[in-house]
Design a protein around this motif. Structure first.
Motif, PDB file in Angstrom:
ATOM      1  N   UNK A 253      11.725  12.264 -31.001  1.00 12.43           N
ATOM      2  CA  UNK A 253      12.655  12.224 -30.070  1.00 12.43           C
ATOM      3  C   UNK A 253      12.690  13.942 -29.689  1.00 12.43           C
ATOM      4  N   UNK A 254      12.374  14.605 -30.338  1.00 10.33           N
ATOM      5  CA  UNK A 254      12.373  16.336 -30.114  1.00 10.33           C
ATOM      6  C   UNK A 254      11.129  16.524 -29.191  1.00 10.33           C
ATOM      7  N   UNK A 255       9.953  15.976 -29.563  1.00 12.40           N
ATOM      8  CA  UNK A 255       8.831  16.192 -28.799  1.00 12.40           C
ATOM      9  C   UNK A 255       9.177  15.448 -27.203  1.00 12.40           C
ATOM     10  N   UNK A 256       9.767  14.352 -27.195  1.00 10.96           N
ATOM     11  CA  UNK A 256       9.877  13.930 -25.947  1.00 10.96           C
ATOM     12  C   UNK A 256      10.745  14.500 -25.020  1.00 10.96           C
ATOM     13  N   UNK A 257      11.956  15.118 -25.808  1.00  6.29           N
ATOM     14  CA  UNK A 257      12.957  15.745 -25.024  1.00  6.29           C
ATOM     15  C   UNK A 257      12.541  17.199 -24.377  1.00  6.29           C
ATOM     16  N   UNK A 258      11.346  18.037 -25.216  1.00 10.94           N
ATOM     17  CA  UNK A 258      11.024  18.939 -24.821  1.00 10.94           C
ATOM     18  C   UNK A 258       9.912  18.804 -23.801  1.00 10.94           C
ATOM     19  N   UNK A 259       9.226  17.925 -23.823  1.00 17.37           N
ATOM     20  CA  UNK A 259       8.128  17.493 -22.908  1.00 17.37           C
ATOM     21  C   UNK A 259       8.785  17.054 -21.437  1.00 17.37           C
ATOM     22  N   UNK A 260       9.947  16.211 -21.525  1.00 20.21           N
ATOM     23  CA  UNK A 260      10.673  15.919 -20.294  1.00 20.21           C
ATOM     24  C   UNK A 260      11.182  17.148 -19.748  1.00 20.21           C
ATOM     25  N   UNK A 261      11.728  17.940 -20.591  1.00 20.15           N
ATOM     26  CA  UNK A 261      12.156  19.201 -20.084  1.00 20.15           C
ATOM     27  C   UNK A 261      11.136  20.031 -19.148  1.00 20.15           C
ATOM     28  N   UNK A 262       9.854  19.932 -19.732  1.00 22.53           N
ATOM     29  CA  UNK A 262       8.947  20.859 -19.128  1.00 22.53           C
ATOM     30  C   UNK A 262       8.643  20.506 -17.860  1.00 22.53           C
ATOM     31  N   UNK A 263       8.447  19.117 -17.521  1.00 24.86           N
ATOM     32  CA  UNK A 263       7.965  18.479 -16.373  1.00 24.86           C
ATOM     33  C   UNK A 263       9.140  18.209 -15.318  1.00 24.86           C
TER      34      UNK A 263
END
Length: 234
Positions: free
Chosen positions: A69-79
Motif C-alpha cells: 500500500x505504501x509503495x503504491x501510494x508513493x509511486x502514484x504520487x510520483x507520476x
C-alpha cells in the motif's frame, strides 16, 4: 498519522506499532528474526503480537499488505505530482528506506510470499504507469503489463544485485543501501527513461517485423540480422 515511509508519527495503536516495528526489523535482519525481538522494538510482549496477528506468517502477510500500500501510494504520487514536489520527495528519499529494506528481505527470502509480493507490485505498476500516461508524464506502451513487469524486475534486480555484491555478515542498513543506490543509479536511469539509448527505431522496427509482440509467451522465432555487424577489430 504516518510519515512517507508509513511510520507512525505518534504513538499509534498497538497493531500499528507492531507492524511498523516488524517492517523495520525484517528489513534489517531478514525474516529469521524472532517475534520477541519485534515485540521488544514495539514495546509489547510476544504474546500480544500473537494475539493481534496469530502467527509470524500472519504478521508477515500483514507487513506485505502494508508495504504494498505504501509503495503504491508513493509511486502514484510520483507520476501525478509536479517537478517541485518530486524533487522534494527525492530530498527525503531515505524516509522510504524501511520499505526498501523489507522488499529486499522478501526477495532474498524467496518463497510464495515473495512471489505474491512481486506479482502485486507488477499489477500496481500497471496502474500507476497508466495514470502517468493519463497525466501526460509517461509514454504509452504497446504492452502495458509487459512493460510494468520489466520495469519492476529491472529495478528490484538492480537493487538486489548491488546488495549481494556489497553484502556482509552483519545486519543490513536500508538507509545506506538507499543512499548508495540513488547515488549510482538515479541519473543514468533517468537519462535512459528520458532520452533512450538508441538514436533511431531500426532495431525496434526489425524486432516488430520479426513478429515479436504479436505472440504471447515468447514463442516468436529469434530475429536475425536485426543490427549492423560490429566494427572489425584492428
Amino acid at each position: 498519522m504516518t510519515d512517507a515511509a508509513g511510520r507512525e508519527s505518534g504513538s499509534g495503536s498497538t497493531p500499528e506499532r507492531i507492524l511498523t516495528a516488524a517492517v523495520h526489523r525484517f528489513g534489517i535482519d531478514g525474516f529469521g528474526v524472532g517475534l520477541r525481538e519485534i515485540a521488544a522494538d514495539a514495546g509489547v510482549s510476544a504474546a500480544l503480537v500473537i494475539r493481534h496477528y496469530r502467527s509470524k506468517d500472519g504478521l508477515r502477510a500483514a507487513c506485505d499488505e502494508h508495504v504494498l500500500a505504501q509503495v503504491r501510494r508513493v509511486k502514484m504520487e510520483s507520476v501525478t505530482s509536479d517537478t517541485r514536489s518530486l524533487l522534494e520527495r527525492l530530498a527525503h528519499m531515505e524516509e522510504y528506506a524501511p520499505l526498501t529494506g523489507y522488499v529486499i528481505a522478501s526477495l532474498i527470502d524467496g518463497g510464495d510470499l515473495a512471489r505474491d509480493l512481486i506479482e502485486h507490485m507488477v499489477a500496481d505498476a500497471v496502474d500507476y504507469l497508466a495514470e502517468g500516461e493519463r497525466t501526460g508524464m509517461i509514454t504509452p506502451s504497446r504492452d502495458p503489463e509487459a512493460r510494468a513487469r520489466y520495469l519492476t524486475y529491472a529495478g528490484l534486480g538492480g537493487l538486489l544485485l548491488q546488495i549481494r555484491l556489497a553484502s556482509s555478515d552483519g545486519p543490513r542498513d536500508p538507509a545506506a543501501m538507499m543512499r548508495t543506490f540513488m547515488q549510482q543509479s538515479m541519473l543514468p536511469s533517468l537519462e535512459i527513461y528520458t532520452d533512450g539509448v538508441f538514436t533511431d527505431r531500426r532495431i525496434l522496427d526489425a524486432v516488430l517485423d520479426a513478429g515479436y509482440g504479436d505472440q504471447q509467451g515468447g514463442s516468436a522465432p529469434a530475429p536475425h540480422d536485426v543490427a549492423t555487424d560490429p566494427p572489425e577489430r584492428t
